[in-house]
Design a protein around this motif. Structure first.
Motif, PDB file in Angstrom:
ATOM      1  N   PHE A   1       0.795  -1.209   0.000  1.00  0.00           N
ATOM      2  CA  PHE A   1       0.000   0.000   0.000  1.00  0.00           C
ATOM      3  C   PHE A   1       0.847   1.288   0.000  1.00  0.00           C
ATOM      4  O   PHE A   1       0.697   2.162  -0.841  1.00  0.00           O
ATOM      5  CB  PHE A   1      -0.885  -0.091   1.260  1.00  0.00           C
ATOM      6  CG  PHE A   1      -1.682   1.114   1.542  1.00  0.00           C
ATOM      7  CD1 PHE A   1      -2.962   1.242   1.013  1.00  0.00           C
ATOM      8  CD2 PHE A   1      -1.190   2.117   2.364  1.00  0.00           C
ATOM      9  CE1 PHE A   1      -3.714   2.366   1.289  1.00  0.00           C
ATOM     10  CE2 PHE A   1      -1.935   3.233   2.632  1.00  0.00           C
ATOM     11  CZ  PHE A   1      -3.202   3.358   2.096  1.00  0.00           C
TER      12      PHE A   1
ATOM     13  N   LYS B   1      -6.367  14.597   7.183  1.00  0.00           N
ATOM     14  CA  LYS B   1      -6.540  13.206   7.607  1.00  0.00           C
ATOM     15  C   LYS B   1      -7.305  12.398   6.546  1.00  0.00           C
ATOM     16  O   LYS B   1      -7.085  11.202   6.399  1.00  0.00           O
ATOM     17  CB  LYS B   1      -7.277  13.135   8.951  1.00  0.00           C
ATOM     18  CG  LYS B   1      -6.523  13.737  10.130  1.00  0.00           C
ATOM     19  CD  LYS B   1      -5.154  13.115  10.361  1.00  0.00           C
ATOM     20  CE  LYS B   1      -5.239  11.756  11.056  1.00  0.00           C
ATOM     21  NZ  LYS B   1      -3.869  11.242  11.392  1.00  0.00           N
ATOM     22  N   GLU B   2      -8.211  13.069   5.821  1.00  0.00           N
ATOM     23  CA  GLU B   2      -8.912  12.365   4.728  1.00  0.00           C
ATOM     24  C   GLU B   2      -7.962  12.081   3.573  1.00  0.00           C
ATOM     25  O   GLU B   2      -8.097  11.105   2.858  1.00  0.00           O
ATOM     26  CB  GLU B   2     -10.056  13.223   4.179  1.00  0.00           C
ATOM     27  CG  GLU B   2     -11.246  13.370   5.124  1.00  0.00           C
ATOM     28  CD  GLU B   2     -12.301  14.303   4.560  1.00  0.00           C
ATOM     29  OE1 GLU B   2     -13.316  14.509   5.245  1.00  0.00           O
ATOM     30  OE2 GLU B   2     -12.114  14.850   3.443  1.00  0.00           O
ATOM     31  N   ILE B   3      -7.010  12.988   3.406  1.00  0.00           N
ATOM     32  CA  ILE B   3      -6.063  12.854   2.304  1.00  0.00           C
ATOM     33  C   ILE B   3      -5.011  11.795   2.614  1.00  0.00           C
ATOM     34  O   ILE B   3      -4.661  10.971   1.786  1.00  0.00           O
ATOM     35  CB  ILE B   3      -5.397  14.226   2.026  1.00  0.00           C
ATOM     36  CG1 ILE B   3      -6.425  15.175   1.391  1.00  0.00           C
ATOM     37  CG2 ILE B   3      -4.161  14.079   1.168  1.00  0.00           C
ATOM     38  CD1 ILE B   3      -5.958  16.618   1.295  1.00  0.00           C
ATOM     39  N   ASN B   4      -4.477  11.842   3.831  1.00  0.00           N
ATOM     40  CA  ASN B   4      -3.446  10.868   4.219  1.00  0.00           C
ATOM     41  C   ASN B   4      -3.577  10.538   5.703  1.00  0.00           C
ATOM     42  O   ASN B   4      -3.052  11.240   6.564  1.00  0.00           O
ATOM     43  CB  ASN B   4      -2.048  11.400   3.900  1.00  0.00           C
ATOM     44  CG  ASN B   4      -1.003  10.300   3.988  1.00  0.00           C
ATOM     45  OD1 ASN B   4      -1.253   9.251   4.597  1.00  0.00           O
ATOM     46  ND2 ASN B   4       0.148  10.521   3.380  1.00  0.00           N
ATOM     47  N   SER B   5      -4.267   9.443   5.967  1.00  0.00           N
ATOM     48  CA  SER B   5      -4.546   9.065   7.364  1.00  0.00           C
ATOM     49  C   SER B   5      -3.285   8.612   8.093  1.00  0.00           C
ATOM     50  O   SER B   5      -3.293   8.498   9.313  1.00  0.00           O
ATOM     51  CB  SER B   5      -5.604   7.956   7.397  1.00  0.00           C
ATOM     52  OG  SER B   5      -5.132   6.837   6.664  1.00  0.00           O
ATOM     53  N   GLN B   6      -2.212   8.340   7.367  1.00  0.00           N
ATOM     54  CA  GLN B   6      -0.968   7.872   7.982  1.00  0.00           C
ATOM     55  C   GLN B   6      -0.180   9.011   8.634  1.00  0.00           C
ATOM     56  O   GLN B   6       0.719   8.775   9.424  1.00  0.00           O
ATOM     57  CB  GLN B   6      -0.053   7.245   6.918  1.00  0.00           C
ATOM     58  CG  GLN B   6      -0.738   6.205   6.044  1.00  0.00           C
ATOM     59  CD  GLN B   6      -1.025   4.950   6.826  1.00  0.00           C
ATOM     60  OE1 GLN B   6      -0.140   4.410   7.467  1.00  0.00           O
ATOM     61  NE2 GLN B   6      -2.271   4.506   6.792  1.00  0.00           N
TER      62      GLN B   6
ATOM     63  N   GLU C   1      -0.772  20.630   2.655  1.00  0.00           N
ATOM     64  CA  GLU C   1      -1.346  19.592   1.777  1.00  0.00           C
ATOM     65  C   GLU C   1      -0.233  18.865   1.027  1.00  0.00           C
ATOM     66  O   GLU C   1      -0.209  17.634   0.966  1.00  0.00           O
ATOM     67  CB  GLU C   1      -2.350  20.196   0.783  1.00  0.00           C
ATOM     68  CG  GLU C   1      -2.907  19.125  -0.167  1.00  0.00           C
ATOM     69  CD  GLU C   1      -4.222  19.474  -0.868  1.00  0.00           C
ATOM     70  OE1 GLU C   1      -4.754  20.578  -0.660  1.00  0.00           O
ATOM     71  OE2 GLU C   1      -4.713  18.619  -1.630  1.00  0.00           O
ATOM     72  N   LEU C   2       0.707  19.639   0.520  1.00  0.00           N
ATOM     73  CA  LEU C   2       1.816  19.045  -0.231  1.00  0.00           C
ATOM     74  C   LEU C   2       2.615  18.067   0.639  1.00  0.00           C
ATOM     75  O   LEU C   2       2.928  16.941   0.223  1.00  0.00           O
ATOM     76  CB  LEU C   2       2.696  20.182  -0.760  1.00  0.00           C
ATOM     77  CG  LEU C   2       3.747  19.826  -1.791  1.00  0.00           C
ATOM     78  CD1 LEU C   2       3.901  20.972  -2.776  1.00  0.00           C
ATOM     79  CD2 LEU C   2       5.075  19.499  -1.163  1.00  0.00           C
TER      80      LEU C   2
ATOM     81  N   GLU D   1       3.112   1.743  -3.099  1.00  0.00           N
ATOM     82  CA  GLU D   1       2.313   2.178  -4.235  1.00  0.00           C
ATOM     83  C   GLU D   1       1.983   3.677  -4.105  1.00  0.00           C
ATOM     84  O   GLU D   1       2.119   4.447  -5.051  1.00  0.00           O
ATOM     85  CB  GLU D   1       1.013   1.354  -4.254  1.00  0.00           C
ATOM     86  CG  GLU D   1      -0.033   1.787  -5.268  1.00  0.00           C
ATOM     87  CD  GLU D   1       0.402   1.608  -6.702  1.00  0.00           C
ATOM     88  OE1 GLU D   1       1.439   0.949  -6.943  1.00  0.00           O
ATOM     89  OE2 GLU D   1      -0.280   2.154  -7.590  1.00  0.00           O
ATOM     90  N   ARG D   2       1.596   4.061  -2.909  1.00  0.00           N
ATOM     91  CA  ARG D   2       1.193   5.441  -2.681  1.00  0.00           C
ATOM     92  C   ARG D   2       2.272   6.442  -3.074  1.00  0.00           C
ATOM     93  O   ARG D   2       1.993   7.481  -3.675  1.00  0.00           O
ATOM     94  CB  ARG D   2       0.859   5.606  -1.201  1.00  0.00           C
ATOM     95  CG  ARG D   2       0.510   7.016  -0.844  1.00  0.00           C
ATOM     96  CD  ARG D   2      -0.027   7.075   0.564  1.00  0.00           C
ATOM     97  NE  ARG D   2      -0.905   8.194   0.657  1.00  0.00           N
ATOM     98  CZ  ARG D   2      -2.025   8.237   1.368  1.00  0.00           C
ATOM     99  NH1 ARG D   2      -2.384   7.205   2.077  1.00  0.00           N
ATOM    100  NH2 ARG D   2      -2.769   9.298   1.382  1.00  0.00           N
TER     101      ARG D   2
ATOM    102  N   LEU E   1      -7.790  23.349   1.065  1.00  0.00           N
ATOM    103  CA  LEU E   1      -8.239  22.505   2.176  1.00  0.00           C
ATOM    104  C   LEU E   1      -9.604  22.920   2.723  1.00  0.00           C
ATOM    105  O   LEU E   1     -10.339  22.086   3.223  1.00  0.00           O
ATOM    106  CB  LEU E   1      -7.227  22.471   3.340  1.00  0.00           C
ATOM    107  CG  LEU E   1      -5.822  21.944   3.045  1.00  0.00           C
ATOM    108  CD1 LEU E   1      -4.938  22.114   4.280  1.00  0.00           C
ATOM    109  CD2 LEU E   1      -5.840  20.482   2.632  1.00  0.00           C
TER     110      LEU E   1
ATOM    111  N   ARG F   1       0.595  14.885   1.496  1.00  0.00           N
ATOM    112  CA  ARG F   1       0.562  13.976   0.350  1.00  0.00           C
ATOM    113  C   ARG F   1       1.935  13.331   0.138  1.00  0.00           C
ATOM    114  O   ARG F   1       2.018  12.183  -0.301  1.00  0.00           O
ATOM    115  CB  ARG F   1       0.115  14.710  -0.916  1.00  0.00           C
ATOM    116  CG  ARG F   1      -1.362  15.108  -0.889  1.00  0.00           C
ATOM    117  CD  ARG F   1      -1.855  15.652  -2.221  1.00  0.00           C
ATOM    118  NE  ARG F   1      -3.242  16.113  -2.148  1.00  0.00           N
ATOM    119  CZ  ARG F   1      -4.314  15.322  -2.268  1.00  0.00           C
ATOM    120  NH1 ARG F   1      -4.162  14.033  -2.512  1.00  0.00           N
ATOM    121  NH2 ARG F   1      -5.537  15.817  -2.174  1.00  0.00           N
TER     122      ARG F   1
ATOM    123  N   ARG G   1      -9.226  17.818   6.968  1.00  0.00           N
ATOM    124  CA  ARG G   1      -9.079  17.499   5.553  1.00  0.00           C
ATOM    125  C   ARG G   1      -7.800  16.691   5.300  1.00  0.00           C
ATOM    126  O   ARG G   1      -7.791  15.750   4.512  1.00  0.00           O
ATOM    127  CB  ARG G   1      -9.068  18.796   4.738  1.00  0.00           C
ATOM    128  CG  ARG G   1      -8.828  18.622   3.252  1.00  0.00           C
ATOM    129  CD  ARG G   1      -9.968  17.895   2.554  1.00  0.00           C
ATOM    130  NE  ARG G   1      -9.685  17.689   1.129  1.00  0.00           N
ATOM    131  CZ  ARG G   1     -10.389  16.895   0.344  1.00  0.00           C
ATOM    132  NH1 ARG G   1     -11.426  16.228   0.819  1.00  0.00           N
ATOM    133  NH2 ARG G   1     -10.079  16.760  -0.925  1.00  0.00           N
TER     134      ARG G   1
END
Lengths: 77, 342, 342, 77
Positions: C3, C93-98, C44-45, C6-7, C72, C48, C91
């Motif tokens: 996972f 957390k929706e983009i990258n929960s990790q 955001e950058l 790939e991300r 955002l 991601r 927002r």
């Protein structure tokens, strides 16, 4: 001598960001053919050539000290 | 101050736009072709800026590997494999419910794009291949609509604004379909390179949509953010009166459907055949080198190369033809082709 | 491919990062000070891109006029007047929960920022005023953490990477707190200028976080997207061994709390008094000109100017002091002050 | 003569993007004082000055034909 600046994969292909070549008197088209034949750059089809920060047609004649840039169009988006 | 005035107040305070320019922006319709890295950034920007309408076209769905650089999308979109145009639309409506957003989930071919052109004021490049770019370039010329070209790979990118009748077109600049094999799937991409392209595309879009035509950039920008390079190159000399796209006797070659890339399932086989628009041929050796250094499994002989990719095996021939084994899905086959060749 | 591989696959394909660089990025903690236009884009950058942790600090809440350029955020965030740091966190957390995201809704003062510095690897500039920037600059020097400066207004912007012990610092470059009165509230801002700054900030962040220190930009970038200008200026000569922030005998003046901007409600009145850190004074005439051309209602005499703004009346004195009438809220008063003076 | 390039609000203040000034022999600090006094630019406190694409300290001496840029730091974000 003329400085040729290389960008993107051309830089990687040559392992350097610029090189010196005697190009004065050659047309841009002749320089393209010369570089394809004499360097490891490979095919320069589709590569845009700028002389002194201005794109030049294949018939344009290069002068001593003109700075040349080889700009590859890339496709990502 | 009413709701909308407040919303765009900082953009209207910018003198060159002002309330008049904002009103103009609010009347305009932009067509964004390709809703990946570039397309998500530019469509978010234009939705926030308050255009009247955005049409988004993309054939693909969101996957995990998109999230690193493609805005608007979340993990949930990737888990549900939501079509990119629809996922983008849903988010854009949350951002600005006043903007009309049309999502088209389809291959952006000549027939479809021509049908969409009716009231389009601006074409924005969000695609990942030159085939579609040359098609957009012809559309721009035929319908007299500005086209903002953009592209990037690695830390490298470029942008150029094409105004029909004024600037050279993409065909003047790049005579042949470039097939260098440098794609986001072979050499990667960093998100700041995307933002750098869309900053330029976005500024040009605001100039055009607000009616500030004299401010349009006349140079071709090319940059490398990792190498700290930025070039701004004059392009006027390349304008070619004999150009088949923007010259005196235009033929719009990429709008001729018989010149389009041919994509077809091979009869009775789990294989798609692709024949590109131009038969200039593929530089097999260069591609072999690119793919090998991207860590892909490559085989072949002097006449063809095969590459393993995403569960399929793609075989490329010198004449430009390719067979994608392991799929019957035309769009998937196109995607694999462009991810390898550009 | 799992996972996460790939991300980040396209970022790892970029040679200078690769799997090793990606692993490094995944261990790093960035502190983003200010979550407005610049801060939302850079966070955001970085989310991601897969950093380990982001700390976001901002005292403000989302309003309608932010949506035109601040990523955002959605209309709903503005309607609910959600704190910017919290809205951004939700927002992200929706983009990258990790990615671990810590939201701090507070004034970024010296005491708070010092308390947050413990395991910070990078300071990112998302603020809208030079007072906070000079504070970040001192923090960077004291804790030996890189600081990526960025700022923009109109179509104009700038970025510079400050590496303690290597480059000049912000104090070397700009001796005095600039107070020119050009802010997003007086001359506006277009979103592409924001993206252009964050493209530079983001690329520098990826270099630093992935361990590619030799690739760091040594020049100060200044651009104007509307005027089609881009400058890359050598800055090394300004490094000052006597600098109180980065010199041989540093005092970190902006970390001295007695030098901080003083903000206090005037006893028994609906008024906040603000005294800035430095008593260099305000160029009243220049400010008057700026505010008037921004369409604000301005009055005054040779000793003071008054401006009507957001239901309050702000009065500025030559010595830099200001009274914000019509509020008892310290943060609102600071916000009005910085929106007018910078 | 020396070309002085103006950016952001300085361009607006002067109504043009560049101007010509005789600056050779002056230090950067002297030029700053001169411009404050002789033009409508107003206070240049906090404005950064670059000579030939390189920021210069106030003591730096300007030469004939040096290109000068006045860069205002802006505060937005």
């Amino acid at each position: 001598m003329n400085k040729i600046m290389l960008f993107a994969q051309l830089k990687e292909d040559m392992g350097k960001s610029s090189m010196e070549v005697v190009a004065a008197g050659k047309t841009v088209g002749e320089l393209r053919a010369f570089l394809e034949k004499e360097t490891s750059l490979g095919s320069l089809d589709g590569i845009m050539i700028a002389v002194n920060e201005e794109f030049a047609k294949d018939e344009w004649i290069i002068e001593e000290k003109d700075e040349i840039a080889l700009i590859p169009p890339v496709s990502g988006g | 101050m009413d709701f909308q005035t407040e919303r765009y107040s900082r953009q209207m305070l910018f003198k060159a736009i002002g309330p008049e320019g904002q009103k103009e922006i609010g009347k305009k319709h932009a067509l964004v072709v390709g809703v990946g890295a570039l397309g998500t950034h530019t469509s978010e920007l234009l939705a926030r800026a308050g255009v009247k309408k955005l049409t988004l076209i993309d054939r693909d769905y969101v996957d995990m590997s998109n999230l690193q650089r493609q805005h608007l999308f979340t993990e949930r979109d990737a888990e549900k494999a939501w079509p990119k145009a629809e996922a983008a639309k849903a988010r854009l409506k949350e951002i600005n419910s006043q903007v009309e957003v049309a999502a088209v989930v389809a291959q952006a071919d000549a027939v479809l794009l021509e049908a969409l052109m009716e009231d389009v004021d601006l074409l924005i490049d969000g695609t990942d291949n030159f085939e579609t770019r040359f098609l957009m370039n012809d559309l721009a010329q035929k319908y007299k609509v500005p086209y903002i070209f953009g592209a990037c790979v690695g830390s490298f990118g470029m942008a150029f604004t094409i105004i029909p009748g004024v600037t050279p077109c993409l065909q003047c600049l790049i005579k042949k379909l470039p097939m260098q094999g440098q794609t986001c799937d072979t050499v990667g991409i960093i998100a700041p390179a995307v933002q750098m392209v869309t900053a330029h595309q976005g500024a040009e879009a605001l100039k055009i949509l607000s009616g500030n035509l004299e401010a349009i950039r006349k140079t071709y920008v090319s940059f490398d953010l990792w190498e700290n390079e930025y070039l701004s190159l004059k392009a006027g000399a390349l304008k070619d009166s004999g150009c088949l796209s923007c010259g005196e006797n235009p033929e719009y070659p990429f709008l001729q459907t018989d010149r389009e890339m041919k994509v077809a399932v091979l009869c009775g086989r789990n294989t798609v055949q692709i024949r590109p628009a131009e038969s200039g041929g593929l530089p097999l050796e260069q591609l072999l080198h690119q793919w090998r250094s991207a860590g892909l499994e490559v085989g072949g002989n002097p006449f063809l190369i095969s590459v393993a990719k995403a569960g399929t095996k793609a075989v490329f021939f010198k004449d430009g033809r390719a067979l994608i084994h392991g799929t019957k899905d035309l769009n998937e086959a196109r995607k694999i082709y462009h991810s390898l060749v550009g």
